[in-house]
Design an enzyme around this catalytic site. Structure first.
Site, PDB file in Angstrom:
ATOM      1  N   GLY A 110       0.972  -1.054  -0.109  1.00  0.00           N
ATOM      2  CA  GLY A 110      -0.321  -0.030   0.040  1.00  0.00           C
ATOM      3  C   GLY A 110       0.938   1.199  -0.007  1.00  0.00           C
ATOM      4  O   GLY A 110       2.187   1.113   0.212  1.00  0.00           O
ATOM      5  N   CYS A 111       0.481   2.463  -0.327  1.00  0.00           N
ATOM      6  CA  CYS A 111       1.003   3.561  -0.544  1.00  0.00           C
ATOM      7  C   CYS A 111       1.475   4.187   0.946  1.00  0.00           C
ATOM      8  O   CYS A 111       2.644   4.304   1.127  1.00  0.00           O
ATOM      9  CB  CYS A 111       0.225   4.579  -1.202  1.00  0.00           C
ATOM     10  SG  CYS A 111      -1.648   4.821  -0.722  1.00  0.00           S
ATOM     11  N   PHE A 112       0.380   4.495   1.894  1.00  0.00           N
ATOM     12  CA  PHE A 112       0.868   4.731   3.033  1.00  0.00           C
ATOM     13  C   PHE A 112       1.870   3.817   3.703  1.00  0.00           C
ATOM     14  O   PHE A 112       2.837   4.210   4.156  1.00  0.00           O
ATOM     15  CB  PHE A 112      -0.300   4.766   3.906  1.00  0.00           C
ATOM     16  CG  PHE A 112      -1.276   6.067   3.698  1.00  0.00           C
ATOM     17  CD1 PHE A 112      -0.817   7.130   3.691  1.00  0.00           C
ATOM     18  CD2 PHE A 112      -2.607   5.792   3.212  1.00  0.00           C
ATOM     19  CE1 PHE A 112      -1.685   8.310   3.817  1.00  0.00           C
ATOM     20  CE2 PHE A 112      -3.441   6.933   3.202  1.00  0.00           C
ATOM     21  CZ  PHE A 112      -3.046   8.185   3.103  1.00  0.00           C
TER      22      PHE A 112
END
Lengths: 344, 344, 344, 344
Positions: free
Chosen positions: B147-149
């Site tokens: 995921g990005c976060f």
């Protein structure tokens, strides 16, 4: 009508104060000063005042002489002498800079690199967070109007601290501000192509609002509070939102905390506690004197997250200064501040 | 040339992957799929592809059949069956959704509300954070692209966790993302007049990236890590910046930590540690596969602040997926990813 | 107090009207309607109204029954029947949509694809541009509040047209609007990542405001006026700026034209003519009912360029509607509209 | 590899040129100069170059000595002497400023307030719009790279002018540019809080690109062309969009004009004519060397509206300069310029 003077009227805070005071029902702005624009109409500097006022920038001395209430909107270190003159002449002085915010001269010297120039005056000043010090403000002629970041954090934590519900040794304050907080001075960081479409913290671990926050939170807690405070710059004009992380001393029930906040602020016209499940947003408060607060727990339910937001130019500066003036002069606290945020 | 297929090519992640792969020197995008736009040219959906490609959206089955490497860019729950088909046919599958990110089916069910549809497949997948799992990725045909976060937080903390330098019981991750992270679906929160000039957190205490972060950080620490994770939405298109607060186990020397980070990442082409005194900013990384990290202490020197930033669409999604593909196929890790951020 | 009702209160124009009317000194908003949110508090839909009003959305019929002045903020085609009911019941109706703006039913059918439903009513309506029709508005109960683009163009050209100074066969109106003009409905064009950092025209040569502009300009000129009108969408929330190009019949002296404008609008409280050499900007008018106009020549001095700007939600919609109400009810024209633009 | 030097590398155009050239497959950037930052690494000035290049700013003389192709990115008046030195030493010089754009010294003096310092050199220079002058550019060592606004307008009108289809006496060019066009110098107009959320024209009737536009259009038309040119400043970073209004000499068929454009530009790799019915937008071209053009008629069908858009920093400056270099050096015209616009 009460005659108002603004010293430093061509900075962003001064200009915003003028805008708000021109719509205040019980005062008249009688004089303005500006170092850079003496002799010029304020509407030359800010075209939004065209045909709204023909006030001309004068010297600070003229402003003090002509007016009953003096607002100083100046870089730190320049307000103390003006405040002295105002107080000696039985005027009211509301300082929107940092000069009177810290009670400790040592702390002031550490963070601002200079000593008080009017040390005797400091004991007469009151920290102008009305929700904390309303009774003292009523009796006072010299107000230290709070910083913008501290206002969000102090209002966000006051009910928890006054009720001794959280640990005091490391509260995390992650704050984000619009660019008007940086003022009118040109810098590469606020040059449009450099600031647009980006985001970053600044002065990490070293922002001058830190000692103000710690002093005021410690007063609320009646014990020493330590914070880690990180400001960030948002690519928007107005608004501050602080996300505050604190550890409860004992197991927490969010409904009870929410009730505590609602009750704590029930007589405060500018503090709005959102229903549980909703999240405070800068757009709730833009162009108003309001502070919106929402309350949350992390997924393990062992950390309180307070989201607190204001318009940095209004509740964080000019509006709170007017609120303090209203209290001192016995006006309704909301006079001139009955503002509704545009929805868009 | 290796034949590449993108399943879900009309979503933001799929479209960004296509844009990057069209400039990759060693692969050819051979097929695209989209549920909503089957039969249409991708340049009808995104005009930026006009005269750059004449690919037409097909069905997912066609894509699997035609291609050697399958990228899935789909809402959670839709990739497992496609991955099964790809793996059964000896293809490589890189899933950019959440389906294979969590190793625990219970945790997956708790946060995503459903069970694994291909439970046997999960043991064959590797979490595709190359800086953590490069050797495993080389051997693997099924990648769970992070995921990005989580990417910002995991890269930001890995050197501290691998060296057991910080406490694990409550790391605060205050993260801010541009709006492309919300995807192409229309919502009132991403309607321009509602999102412009505002800022707020969302899903406070409840974002689905939390278990992914905790699982990966725990792997790094070889012990259970707890985080408080708060995402916020920035009124910009691209970029994530995470401000991470952690407590050192013992007294900290920032120079030593800085050296540790430089050394830890010295062979990683995409992780840049800024010189002490500088602060990471989204504009350092926009439109690149880079992660920029800066290191700080709070004013009492007892709390480490890590600032970690990426482009959410590239290192946080499509670029990292290509990096994983490069590793698996034995290409240079930077092939197709030699991107320099525009300064403005 | 005069009782006000807003039909269509949850659209952007309705919500802005409510915000402004809540601060009007001489009226009370007594009822709201909304098709989608009947039974809900307006502060549920727009959080900026939290603790400012507890009004609940009702049906349109209820609103007409309860109120003296009815504002309709509806998509075209929905206001005529409501207006009929209001007028039959001796109420005042101010329509903020397009239903009564065109006098010719044929023209209306050509551009809007339908016929009038209450053709008899149209002769009773007045086009509510106060600077053009103030005397008629005073006598009238049914107002066609002008469109936002037309307001800038009509105010920008009126002095030239009334004095027969320019050619009428091809006036170029290049107009740019903020995104609130597109309303609250979700579209891919107003999805934040699609609209941010871009700019384009829309409905080139085909925007429905064209016949309204041509009809009103023709009335001013007392002769047929043709315009080429191109609207563009700006990545900002509020404001319209029109750059208008017209050819003088005879050689032009800019100082004389400037004097003409100053004189023409000298009694109009909301139209501000900038000094020669200055250029009108959206920030002059944001959040006000003002129109700022600046006057220019091209480098060969043979073409007049008029720059005219308003806040599309206020002078272009809700504020102008209130101005019309003030005129009809005999209030000061500026009641509730004494707004000063924030400088930033 | 061909050795490239950039004089004025720390301005926005110079920095963008460096970014693009670092990815060019056939050249090596060998030296940079900057008046303000001599001796400093360019990555100190622009952090996006950290770990991408270790080039250090030198003097202009050093750059000329070391390199084969010299790009000058300087304020007007500073390039002529450097170009002289380059040409005398048999180097290629591509000037991205205004010094060689106008053929008439009188016109130059009128608009720029100074005379040519190297008048003899001007006859050797070619106006570097490749779509107009490709054959001449191939033979030339001194290029006057076009201005950003002129590029949009000249590409937008060339097929109409070359075919004598429109009237020449008053073409209206309403142009809108992102803020990078104003460069890196700090001004109050590009201070973030002043430029954000607003929009206005500037230098109305008096912009220095006017004579360049008129000269080039006149060359295309083989007759004197007059334009009214109005630039506006958009609150975005990149992109120019020009809306151009012109009157056909005879009745127009839009399909035929569209075919004419498609045919005219069929061999030009960077000019894209949109299908009829679509509208060019800045997001089509951002971060590319492309020009997108769409064609329209007004509602009475008697006025042609051409919408023409480029990235002002690339096709409007650095990219077009590289395109010129590619042509002179016999490279593929698209080398280093195969860029696809991010969709968001």
């Amino acid at each position: 009508m009460v005659k108002i003077g603004i010293i430093g009227a061509t900075g962003y805070v001064g200009a915003e104060l003028l805008r708000l005071l021109l719509s205040h029902p019980k005062v008249e702005v009688a004089a303005l000063s500006s170092v850079s624009f003496v002799g010029q109409e304020i509407s030359n500097v800010y075209k939004n005042f065209l045909n709204k006022t023909d006030l001309i920038c004068e010297s600070a001395d003229e402003v003090v002489k002509k007016c009953d209430v003096i607002f100083t909107a100046l870089p730190h270190g320049l307000s103390e002498d003006i405040a002295k003159k105002a107080i000696d002449n039985k005027k009211i002085c509301i300082d929107m800079g940092a000069d009177f915010r810290l009670s400790s001269e040592d702390e002031y010297e550490e963070w601002y690199g200079k000593k008080f120039t009017q040390p005797a005056l400091h004991s007469k000043s009151v920290y102008g967070l009305p929700e904390l010090n309303k009774e003292k403000i009523k009796q006072c002629s010299l107000i230290a109007n709070p910083g913008c970041f501290p206002t969000t954090i102090e209002l966000g934590l006051m009910p928890l601290l006054k009720n001794s519900l959280i640990k005091l040794d490391n509260i995390i304050c992650d704050s984000k501000s619009g660019t008007t907080g940086a003022g009118r001075g040109l810098t590469i960081n606020t040059h449009f192509p450099e600031e647009n479409e980006t985001f970053a913290p600044y002065k990490v671990g070293a922002h001058r609002h830190t000692p103000e926050i710690e002093e005021t939170l410690s007063t609320m807690a009646n014990d020493k509070v330590n914070v880690t405070f990180t400001p960030h710059l948002l690519p928007i004009n107005r608004g501050i939102l602080s996300t505050i992380y604190c550890s409860p001393k004992n197991k927490v029930n969010l409904e009870e905390i929410h009730k505590l906040y609602l009750d704590f602020y029930k007589d405060e016209p500018f503090v709005n506690i959102l229903p549980l499940g909703e999240i405070a947003s800068i757009k709730n408060v833009r162009l108003t004197n309001d502070c919106f607060i929402s309350l949350h727990l992390n997924h393990r339910q062992d950390q309180i997250i307070v989201v607190s937001t204001i318009d940095n130019m209004i509740k964080g500066a000019a509006g709170q200064a007017i609120q303090n003036m209203n209290i001192i002069l016995g006006f309704n606290e909301t006079d001139g501040l009955n503002l509704i945020a545009p929805a868009f």
